[in-house]
Design a protein around this motif. Structure first.
Motif, PDB file in Angstrom:
ATOM      1  N   VAL A  64       0.842  -1.195   0.000  1.00 55.09           N
ATOM      2  CA  VAL A  64       0.000   0.000   0.000  1.00 55.09           C
ATOM      3  C   VAL A  64       0.876   1.242   0.000  1.00 55.09           C
ATOM      4  CG1 VAL A  64      -1.724   1.296   1.323  1.00 55.09           C
ATOM      5  CG2 VAL A  64      -1.894  -1.199   1.150  1.00 55.09           C
ATOM      6  N   GLY A  65       1.983   1.201   0.737  1.00 57.98           N
ATOM      7  CA  GLY A  65       2.890   2.346   0.830  1.00 57.98           C
ATOM      8  C   GLY A  65       2.960   2.872   2.236  1.00 57.98           C
ATOM      9  N   GLY A  66       3.210   4.170   2.350  1.00 54.96           N
ATOM     10  CA  GLY A  66       3.329   4.815   3.648  1.00 54.96           C
ATOM     11  C   GLY A  66       2.000   5.342   4.142  1.00 54.96           C
ATOM     12  N   TYR A  67       2.056   6.147   5.207  1.00 55.50           N
ATOM     13  CA  TYR A  67       0.814   6.661   5.786  1.00 55.50           C
ATOM     14  C   TYR A  67       0.030   7.503   4.789  1.00 55.50           C
ATOM     15  CZ  TYR A  67      -2.619   9.301   8.230  1.00 55.50           C
ATOM     16  OH  TYR A  67      -3.803   9.885   8.564  1.00 55.50           O
ATOM     17  N   ASP A  68       0.698   8.373   4.053  1.00 59.52           N
ATOM     18  CA  ASP A  68      -0.020   9.210   3.081  1.00 59.52           C
ATOM     19  C   ASP A  68      -0.753   8.350   2.052  1.00 59.52           C
ATOM     20  OD1 ASP A  68       0.815  11.525   4.338  1.00 59.52           O
ATOM     21  OD2 ASP A  68       2.479  11.882   2.954  1.00 59.52           O
ATOM     22  N   ASP A  69      -0.103   7.286   1.594  1.00 60.95           N
ATOM     23  CA  ASP A  69      -0.722   6.375   0.627  1.00 60.95           C
ATOM     24  C   ASP A  69      -1.912   5.647   1.249  1.00 60.95           C
ATOM     25  OD1 ASP A  69       1.365   6.850  -1.360  1.00 60.95           O
ATOM     26  OD2 ASP A  69       2.646   5.647  -0.054  1.00 60.95           O
ATOM     27  N   LEU A  70      -1.732   5.179   2.476  1.00 58.32           N
ATOM     28  CA  LEU A  70      -2.791   4.471   3.194  1.00 58.32           C
ATOM     29  C   LEU A  70      -3.998   5.378   3.401  1.00 58.32           C
ATOM     30  CD1 LEU A  70      -3.528   1.825   4.771  1.00 58.32           C
ATOM     31  CD2 LEU A  70      -2.591   2.970   6.802  1.00 58.32           C
ATOM     32  N   GLY A  78     -11.024   2.815  -0.881  1.00 64.59           N
ATOM     33  CA  GLY A  78     -10.384   1.597  -1.359  1.00 64.59           C
ATOM     34  C   GLY A  78      -9.805   0.722  -0.270  1.00 64.59           C
ATOM     35  N   LEU A  79      -9.683   1.253   0.951  1.00 63.73           N
ATOM     36  CA  LEU A  79      -9.022   0.490   2.005  1.00 63.73           C
ATOM     37  C   LEU A  79      -9.890  -0.669   2.504  1.00 63.73           C
ATOM     38  CD1 LEU A  79      -6.669   0.002   3.903  1.00 63.73           C
ATOM     39  CD2 LEU A  79      -7.603   1.758   5.431  1.00 63.73           C
ATOM     40  N   ILE A  80     -11.120  -0.400   2.832  1.00 62.42           N
ATOM     41  CA  ILE A  80     -11.984  -1.461   3.370  1.00 62.42           C
ATOM     42  C   ILE A  80     -12.164  -2.597   2.368  1.00 62.42           C
ATOM     43  CG2 ILE A  80     -14.331  -2.004   4.170  1.00 62.42           C
ATOM     44  CD1 ILE A  80     -14.264   0.705   5.647  1.00 62.42           C
TER      45      ILE A  80
END
Length: 86
Positions: A64-70, A78-80
């Motif tokens: 996913v990447g880092g916090y900004d990406d998350l 898109g996360l759920i």
């Protein structure tokens, strides 16, 4: 729910915020890889992600990447679905 791995350090505020976001979306277990305690894992993170900053989050095999990406993924709804896509 998919396995979540987060490369982190002990005192990283962005790592703490990323963990809080993941938990708010129902993640009960996060495998934390503390790269400040395990230098060989830092090398692994860099080789695996191409990045040097933490956090670096994987959901299953997806980087996913880092916090900004998350956070951006979450704002785009898109996360759920990614967390539920087992």
């Amino acid at each position: 729910m998919r396995r979540v791995i987060m490369y982190s350090t002990q005192n990283c505020p962005y790592c703490q915020i990323a963990e809080k976001l993941l938990r708010s979306r129902g993640v009960q277990h996060i495998e934390k890889v503390l790269i400040d305690r395990n230098p060989e894992r830092r090398i692994e993170m860099i080789e695996r992600t191409g990045r040097r900053t933490v956090p670096q989050v994987y959901i299953g095999q997806i980087h996913v990447g880092g916090y900004d990406d998350l956070s951006a993924l979450d704002r785009a709804d898109g996360l759920i679905p990614l967390l539920e896509a087992i």
